[in-house]
Write an enzyme that holds these catalytic residues in place. Structure first.
Site, PDB file in Angstrom:
ATOM      1  N   TYR A   1       0.859  -1.191   0.000  1.00 25.70           N
ATOM      2  CA  TYR A   1       0.000   0.000   0.000  1.00 25.70           C
ATOM      3  C   TYR A   1       0.892   1.237   0.000  1.00 25.70           C
ATOM      4  O   TYR A   1       1.765   1.389   0.830  1.00 25.70           O
ATOM      5  CB  TYR A   1      -0.936   0.030   1.225  1.00 25.70           C
ATOM      6  CG  TYR A   1      -1.911  -1.120   1.289  1.00 25.70           C
ATOM      7  CD1 TYR A   1      -2.153  -1.938   0.185  1.00 25.70           C
ATOM      8  CD2 TYR A   1      -2.595  -1.397   2.466  1.00 25.70           C
ATOM      9  CE1 TYR A   1      -3.037  -2.997   0.260  1.00 25.70           C
ATOM     10  CE2 TYR A   1      -3.491  -2.454   2.550  1.00 25.70           C
ATOM     11  CZ  TYR A   1      -3.694  -3.254   1.442  1.00 25.70           C
ATOM     12  OH  TYR A   1      -4.572  -4.300   1.525  1.00 25.70           O
TER      13      TYR A   1
ATOM     14  N   PHE B   1     -12.706  -4.519   1.284  1.00 19.44           N
ATOM     15  CA  PHE B   1     -13.764  -3.820   0.546  1.00 19.44           C
ATOM     16  C   PHE B   1     -15.076  -3.847   1.348  1.00 19.44           C
ATOM     17  O   PHE B   1     -16.140  -4.182   0.805  1.00 19.44           O
ATOM     18  CB  PHE B   1     -13.998  -4.432  -0.841  1.00 19.44           C
ATOM     19  CG  PHE B   1     -12.953  -4.138  -1.883  1.00 19.44           C
ATOM     20  CD1 PHE B   1     -11.914  -3.259  -1.631  1.00 19.44           C
ATOM     21  CD2 PHE B   1     -13.022  -4.716  -3.143  1.00 19.44           C
ATOM     22  CE1 PHE B   1     -10.945  -2.982  -2.598  1.00 19.44           C
ATOM     23  CE2 PHE B   1     -12.066  -4.446  -4.124  1.00 19.44           C
ATOM     24  CZ  PHE B   1     -11.029  -3.585  -3.848  1.00 19.44           C
ATOM     25  N   PRO B   2     -15.059  -3.498   2.620  1.00 25.43           N
ATOM     26  CA  PRO B   2     -16.292  -3.538   3.417  1.00 25.43           C
ATOM     27  C   PRO B   2     -17.377  -2.602   2.880  1.00 25.43           C
ATOM     28  O   PRO B   2     -18.566  -2.824   3.113  1.00 25.43           O
ATOM     29  CB  PRO B   2     -15.837  -3.108   4.823  1.00 25.43           C
ATOM     30  CG  PRO B   2     -14.572  -2.342   4.597  1.00 25.43           C
ATOM     31  CD  PRO B   2     -13.917  -2.987   3.413  1.00 25.43           C
ATOM     32  N   LEU B   3     -16.914  -1.553   2.139  1.00 23.55           N
ATOM     33  CA  LEU B   3     -17.887  -0.622   1.542  1.00 23.55           C
ATOM     34  C   LEU B   3     -17.977  -0.848   0.038  1.00 23.55           C
ATOM     35  O   LEU B   3     -18.459   0.026  -0.698  1.00 23.55           O
ATOM     36  CB  LEU B   3     -17.469   0.831   1.850  1.00 23.55           C
ATOM     37  CG  LEU B   3     -17.418   1.182   3.342  1.00 23.55           C
ATOM     38  CD1 LEU B   3     -16.786   2.548   3.562  1.00 23.55           C
ATOM     39  CD2 LEU B   3     -18.824   1.136   3.942  1.00 23.55           C
TER      40      LEU B   3
HETATM   41  N1  LIG Z   1      -6.374  -8.355   1.547  1.00 24.54           N
HETATM   42  C1  LIG Z   1      -6.588  -7.782   0.387  1.00 24.54           C
HETATM   43  O1  LIG Z   1      -6.330  -8.345  -0.672  1.00 24.54           O
HETATM   44  C2  LIG Z   1      -7.170  -6.394   0.377  1.00 24.54           C
HETATM   45  C3  LIG Z   1      -7.627  -5.828  -0.832  1.00 24.54           C
HETATM   46  C4  LIG Z   1      -8.170  -4.558  -0.796  1.00 24.54           C
HETATM   47  C5  LIG Z   1      -8.248  -3.863   0.401  1.00 24.54           C
HETATM   48  N2  LIG Z   1      -7.783  -4.427   1.562  1.00 24.54           N
HETATM   49  C6  LIG Z   1      -7.885  -3.736   2.869  1.00 24.54           C
HETATM   50  O2  LIG Z   1      -9.247  -3.406   3.063  1.00 24.54           O
HETATM   51  C7  LIG Z   1      -9.347  -2.005   3.400  1.00 24.54           C
HETATM   52  C8  LIG Z   1     -10.663  -1.477   2.928  1.00 24.54           C
HETATM   53  O3  LIG Z   1     -10.751  -1.573   1.515  1.00 24.54           O
HETATM   54  P1  LIG Z   1     -10.777  -0.285   0.591  1.00 24.54           P
HETATM   55  O4  LIG Z   1     -10.267   0.886   1.342  1.00 24.54           O
HETATM   56  O5  LIG Z   1     -10.064  -0.609  -0.658  1.00 24.54           O
HETATM   57  O6  LIG Z   1     -12.313  -0.181   0.206  1.00 24.54           O
HETATM   58  P2  LIG Z   1     -13.639   0.197   1.058  1.00 24.54           P
HETATM   59  O7  LIG Z   1     -13.301   0.401   2.507  1.00 24.54           O
HETATM   60  O8  LIG Z   1     -14.676  -0.785   0.699  1.00 24.54           O
HETATM   61  O9  LIG Z   1     -14.058   1.571   0.393  1.00 24.54           O
HETATM   62  C9  LIG Z   1     -13.186   2.649   0.320  1.00 24.54           C
HETATM   63  C10 LIG Z   1     -13.843   3.710  -0.570  1.00 24.54           C
HETATM   64  O10 LIG Z   1     -15.013   4.191   0.060  1.00 24.54           O
HETATM   65  C11 LIG Z   1     -14.911   5.589   0.288  1.00 24.54           C
HETATM   66  N3  LIG Z   1     -15.437   5.840   1.635  1.00 24.54           N
HETATM   67  C12 LIG Z   1     -14.977   5.357   2.814  1.00 24.54           C
HETATM   68  N4  LIG Z   1     -15.770   5.735   3.838  1.00 24.54           N
HETATM   69  C13 LIG Z   1     -16.737   6.504   3.292  1.00 24.54           C
HETATM   70  C14 LIG Z   1     -17.848   7.199   3.819  1.00 24.54           C
HETATM   71  N5  LIG Z   1     -18.128   7.186   5.131  1.00 24.54           N
HETATM   72  N6  LIG Z   1     -18.645   7.893   2.962  1.00 24.54           N
HETATM   73  C15 LIG Z   1     -18.390   7.920   1.638  1.00 24.54           C
HETATM   74  N7  LIG Z   1     -17.352   7.277   1.072  1.00 24.54           N
HETATM   75  C16 LIG Z   1     -16.538   6.579   1.890  1.00 24.54           C
HETATM   76  C17 LIG Z   1     -13.453   5.935   0.157  1.00 24.54           C
HETATM   77  O11 LIG Z   1     -13.289   7.228  -0.391  1.00 24.54           O
HETATM   78  P3  LIG Z   1     -12.728   8.448   0.506  1.00 24.54           P
HETATM   79  O12 LIG Z   1     -11.258   8.207   0.682  1.00 24.54           O
HETATM   80  O13 LIG Z   1     -13.030   9.640  -0.326  1.00 24.54           O
HETATM   81  O14 LIG Z   1     -13.478   8.419   1.798  1.00 24.54           O
HETATM   82  C18 LIG Z   1     -12.957   4.894  -0.828  1.00 24.54           C
HETATM   83  O15 LIG Z   1     -13.180   5.307  -2.149  1.00 24.54           O
HETATM   84  C19 LIG Z   1      -8.130  -1.388   2.704  1.00 24.54           C
HETATM   85  O16 LIG Z   1      -7.848  -0.097   3.209  1.00 24.54           O
HETATM   86  C20 LIG Z   1      -7.094  -2.431   2.974  1.00 24.54           C
HETATM   87  O17 LIG Z   1      -6.587  -2.280   4.293  1.00 24.54           O
HETATM   88  C21 LIG Z   1      -7.255  -5.686   1.549  1.00 24.54           C
END
Ligand SMILES: NC(=O)c1ccc[n+]([C@@H]2O[C@H](COP(=O)([O-])OP(=O)(O)OC[C@H]3O[C@@H](n4cnc5c(N)ncnc54)[C@H](OP(=O)(O)O)[C@@H]3O)[C@@H](O)[C@H]2O)c1
Length: 283
Positions: free
Chosen positions: A61, A207-209
């Site tokens: 990351y 990708f919880p969101l």
């Molecule tokens: N193990 C794996 O292979 C793997 C793969 C992917 C991710 N991950 C982990 O999972 C974590 C979460 O995944 P992710 O960050 O990719 O996706 P996510 O949490 O599903 O979604 C993040 C997206 O949602 C937006 N967001 C977040 N909170 C919000 C809110 N309250 N209102 C509106 N928009 C919101 C963010 O934009 P803004 O920045 O503008 O808020 C960003 O575009 C990562 O940070 C990482 O640690 C692990």
């Protein structure tokens, strides 16, 4: 519906289930706009100040930058006792380009680099980001087990695995967690979640969101209005109520969104709404 907000990783580490993931904090590079460094550190400090004690990161990351921002925030909050979960074994070549590398000598180097870049003597949770299909699993987990014996890793977890892979790994080394893609509208790994529940493994849904899709969903918006909440909060509350072993790690570069996400832990969905969401997510 009673929801436990703490998860016991071991006798010493109690995790508050709503955590934070650092993937939305890229550094300068060729993969898109970087976040401002001060803002990145501030977001992490703020989540810590609001009680988050579980932060997921990875060497890939940033790349690397997310760990450096986290190190700075941890340095600025020396008494925070954050449980840090990081990952090794997945290399990054550019936008959307990821390749596993499970060669034991590479994994060893990356564990050392995570320790250095995070400023830690021991990694609380080291997850194998992906199993490399070209290297025997015993070699990949073997080197992590060695580093666990050396005291550099406290616990070992896996990421994006099947139940069969999880079982095979458990024959080689104790596994405490699994991090797979999972959210209200993506339940492909339900079987892995059920296995985690049965065997008391933490399930960390990435990708919880749904990378933001759930933050502006019209059906979630309707339900959210009843709770004076946002759709993102409803999606996170659903995950927290779905299972006590789920530790959501929403990612954001925005202070407002980070605070909003943390507040989702206070939301209690009615049984009827939980079930309605459950059905909506399956459509
Ligand atoms: N193990 C794996 O292979 C793997 C793969 C992917 C991710 N991950 C982990 O999972 C974590 C979460 O995944 P992710 O960050 O990719 O996706 P996510 O949490 O599903 O979604 C993040 C997206 O949602 C937006 N967001 C977040 N909170 C919000 C809110 N309250 N209102 C509106 N928009 C919101 C963010 O934009 P803004 O920045 O503008 O808020 C960003 O575009 C990562 O940070 C990482 O640690 C692990």
């Amino acid at each position: 519906m009673k929801v436990k907000l703490a998860y016991q990783l071991d006798n010493e580490l109690t995790i508050k289930r709503l955590g934070y993931g650092t993937m939305q904090l890229p550094g300068p590079g060729v993969w898109g706009p970087a976040v401002d460094e001060q803002n990145a550190v501030k977001v992490i400090e703020t989540v810590i100040d609001h009680g988050v004690n579980f932060i997921d990161t990875a060497d890939a990351y940033g790349p690397l930058y997310a760990n450096l921002y986290l190190r700075q925030a941890l340095k600025n909050r020396p008494d925070s006792q954050v449980v840090v979960a990081t990952k090794v074994g997945f290399t990054r070549q550019g936008p959307g380009q990821w390749t596993p590398n499970g060669r034991p000598e590479y994994l060893r180097q990356q564990v050392e680099m995570n320790l250095f870049s995070l400023g830690l003597d021991q990694l609380d949770l080291l997850q194998l980001h992906r199993i490399d299909p070209t290297i025997p699993l015993a070699d990949q987990l073997g080197v992590l087990a060695q580093m666990q014996q050396e005291g550099k890793i406290k616990h070992i977890g896996l990421s994006q695995v099947t139940v069969e892979q999880l079982k095979a790994a458990q024959k080689i080394v104790p596994i405490v967690s699994v991090q797979n893609r999972y959210n209200l509208i993506d339940r492909r790994d339900e079987a892995v979640l059920q296995y985690a529940e049965k065997h008391h493994l933490a399930f960390i849904p990435w990708f919880p969101l749904a990378t933001g899709k759930l933050t502006h969903d019209s059906q979630l918006t309707k339900i959210a209005a009843k709770y004076q909440a946002t759709p993102a909060q409803i999606a996170l509350a659903w995950l927290l109520q779905r299972s006590d072993v789920i530790l959501p790690i929403p990612g954001t570069k925005s202070l407002d969104h980070a605070l909003q996400n943390i507040a989702a832990a206070k939301l209690k969905l009615s049984t009827a709404d939980f079930q309605l969401l459950d059905q909506l997510g399956k459509q």
